[in-house]
Design a protein around this motif. Structure first.
Motif, short mmCIF file in Angstrom:
data_model
loop_
_atom_site.label_atom_id
_atom_site.label_comp_id
_atom_site.label_asym_id
_atom_site.label_seq_id
_atom_site.Cartn_x
_atom_site.Cartn_y
_atom_site.Cartn_z
N UNK A 93 0.85 -1.19 0.00
CA UNK A 93 0.00 0.00 0.00
C UNK A 93 0.89 1.25 0.00
N UNK A 94 0.44 2.27 -0.73
CA UNK A 94 1.24 3.47 -0.91
C UNK A 94 0.42 4.72 -0.60
N UNK A 95 1.11 5.73 -0.10
CA UNK A 95 0.48 7.05 0.01
C UNK A 95 0.31 7.62 -1.39
N UNK A 96 -0.82 8.27 -1.62
CA UNK A 96 -1.05 8.88 -2.93
C UNK A 96 -0.22 10.14 -3.13
N UNK A 97 0.14 10.80 -2.03
CA UNK A 97 0.88 12.06 -2.15
C UNK A 97 2.25 11.84 -2.79
N UNK A 98 2.66 12.77 -3.65
CA UNK A 98 4.00 12.69 -4.24
C UNK A 98 5.09 12.97 -3.20
N UNK A 99 6.29 12.47 -3.49
CA UNK A 99 7.46 12.76 -2.67
C UNK A 99 8.57 13.26 -3.58
N UNK A 100 9.42 14.13 -3.03
CA UNK A 100 10.51 14.72 -3.82
C UNK A 100 11.75 14.84 -2.96
N UNK A 135 7.11 15.25 1.36
CA UNK A 135 5.90 14.70 0.77
C UNK A 135 4.79 15.73 0.97
N UNK A 136 3.91 15.86 -0.05
CA UNK A 136 2.85 16.85 0.01
C UNK A 136 1.73 16.43 -0.94
N UNK A 137 0.56 17.08 -0.85
CA UNK A 137 -0.56 16.68 -1.71
C UNK A 137 -0.30 16.83 -3.20
N UNK A 138 0.60 17.74 -3.59
CA UNK A 138 0.95 17.92 -5.00
C UNK A 138 2.45 18.00 -5.16
N UNK A 139 2.93 17.79 -6.40
CA UNK A 139 4.37 17.77 -6.62
C UNK A 139 4.96 19.17 -6.44
N UNK A 140 4.25 20.22 -6.84
CA UNK A 140 4.76 21.57 -6.64
C UNK A 140 4.88 21.89 -5.15
#
Length: 428
Positions: free
Chosen positions: A322-329, A389-394
């Motif tokens: 299972x994965x978090x949907x939020x992107x990570x950078x 990690x955040x709700x969007x990549x930006x």
């Protein structure tokens, strides 16, 4: 379980940070580790390539499971040696690690089993290689066959660049034994992506996608590096492309390795070029990418350790992650001068302030050590991986650079455009 992680970079810090949270792991060691890893595991001063030293430690501490981070000990046969004494380990055998240990082996496998990759030829003589380049024209790619610490690949835009790369490998010995043969292949146009799958010899379980930035400077300028940053997911990898990659590249490779008598177990990392003709294999790595591992594991919700053990035991088909949907950078901060020469021993400050109390920011250490006075010192080329990690990549990008700007290390530098492709897509 007593678990040993082998390695000392940002990838290994991410692995240790993740494995330390597993209820199955009651004692975690890392050899040799680094200053950040020491917060999650007990570091032992044994080099990753000291196979005999690692075997002795495993026996002395009665280690139950070993997770091998970097490629060199895999190619040297660490998993084989551990298996011979009855110790389970995550990673391929030496024979299967040839997928990274010899680019020629991989290209020949692709040719034999119709796995899409660039056209190529193999050479041990410089003049024959140069004649091939003159016939094929440029751009063209020249690769040292063996492990060259990420420095054996030249994307030659001119004939002179290609000829110089051939001379460096075959005539000047720039890469030692690793450059005793070169693979010369066609230049592929498209967008790169990193694709990972856990493999148990028969079954392959895809992980989330990622994309890294190899060039040292903004705008994809400057020399190639081990990686200056990464993000996950990679928007270029649609669900359709993921399935095409599994069907045309990953599953055929797993079947091919079994047919060749060297079944593959571990994580299979496919460097892909997404071309007009679909995904093409650039190269295989037989371990997690660095810094891709940091963004992939930041998004993992599941317990990683049972999945790794399932890979070793050949029962991976019963698992799902299972994965978090939020992107990570991840933004890599490197020592000034990297990937060339750089100084070691400078003091790094401000990490606690940068990380704060947020679960969405994690700083993974790569080249760090503690000074005698307890201060944090730079000890490598790539030094820190600031991950957010955040709700969007930006938003993840902004959060990561916000943390970067709180770190006090004048001798370090980073790219300021990590994730630019994904941000541009998000804004469309």
């Amino acid at each position: 379980m007593k678990v040993l992680v082998v390695g000392s970079g940002g990838r290994e810090h991410a692995l240790c940070w993740t494995l330390a949270a597993s209820p199955l792991c009651h004692k975690l060691f890392c050899a040799p580790g680094n200053a950040g890893i020491a917060e999650d595991a007990e570091c032992v001063a044994i080099a990753a390539e000291d196979i005999d030293g690692l075997l002795a430690f495993v026996e002395e501490e009665a280690i139950d499971y070993v997770v091998v981070g970097p490629e060199a000990p895999l190619v040297l046969g660490l998993v084989d040696r551990l298996s011979a004494v009855g110790v389970k380990a995550f990673g391929p055998s030496a024979a299967a690690a040839a997928l990274e240990g010899s680019k020629g082996f991989t290209k020949d496998l692709c040719a034999k089993y119709d796995i899409p990759t660039a056209a190529y030829a193999r050479f041990t003589e410089a003049e024959a290689a140069k004649a091939y380049v003159r016939t094929q024209g440029t751009p063209i790619v020249v690769k040292a066959d063996g492990l060259a610490a990420g420095k054996g690949v030249t994307v030659a835009m001119t004939e002179d660049e290609a000829l110089a790369a051939i001379d460096a490998a075959l005539s000047e010995g720039a890469f030692g034994d690793a450059g005793g043969e070169v693979v010369i292949e066609a230049f592929l146009e498209g967008e790169e992506a990193s694709f990972f799958a856990l493999v148990d010899g028969d079954f392959a379980l895809p992980l989330v996608t990622a994309q890294d930035h190899k060039r040292a400077f903004d705008g994809d300028q400057g020399p190639n590096t081990g990686g200056m940053g990464a993000y996950s997911p990679a928007p270029v990898m649609t669900e359709a492309l993921i399935e095409e990659t599994m069907a045309r590249i990953i599953r055929p490779t797993v079947a091919a390795m079994k047919a060749e008598g060297c079944p593959y177990k571990g994580v299979l990392y496919a460097g892909l070029m997404i071309t007009a003709d679909g995904p093409q294999l650039i190269e295989y790595n037989v371990r997690f990418g660095d810094p891709e591992c940091q963004v992939v594991l930041m998004r993992l919700m599941s317990d990683l350790l049972p999945a790794l053990i399932a890979s070793t035991d050949g029962v991976l088909s019963t698992f799902d992650l299972r994965w978090y949907e939020e992107p990570a950078l991840t933004v890599v901060i490197a020592a000034e001068g990297y990937p060339g020469s750089y100084e070691k021993g400078s003091v790094i400050q401000g990490l606690e302030e940068a990380e704060g109390n947020s679960d969405d920011i994690k700083i993974f250490h790569a080249g760090t050590r503690r000074g005698e006075d307890g201060s944090l010192l730079a000890s490598g080329g790539r030094v820190l991986g600031v991950t957010a990690m955040a709700p969007g990549i930006a938003q993840a990008q902004a959060r990561a650079y916000g943390a970067v700007d709180k770190i006090d290390w004048p001798q370090g530098f980073c790219r300021r455009d990590i994730g630019w492709r994904a941000v541009a897509r998000e804004e469309e």
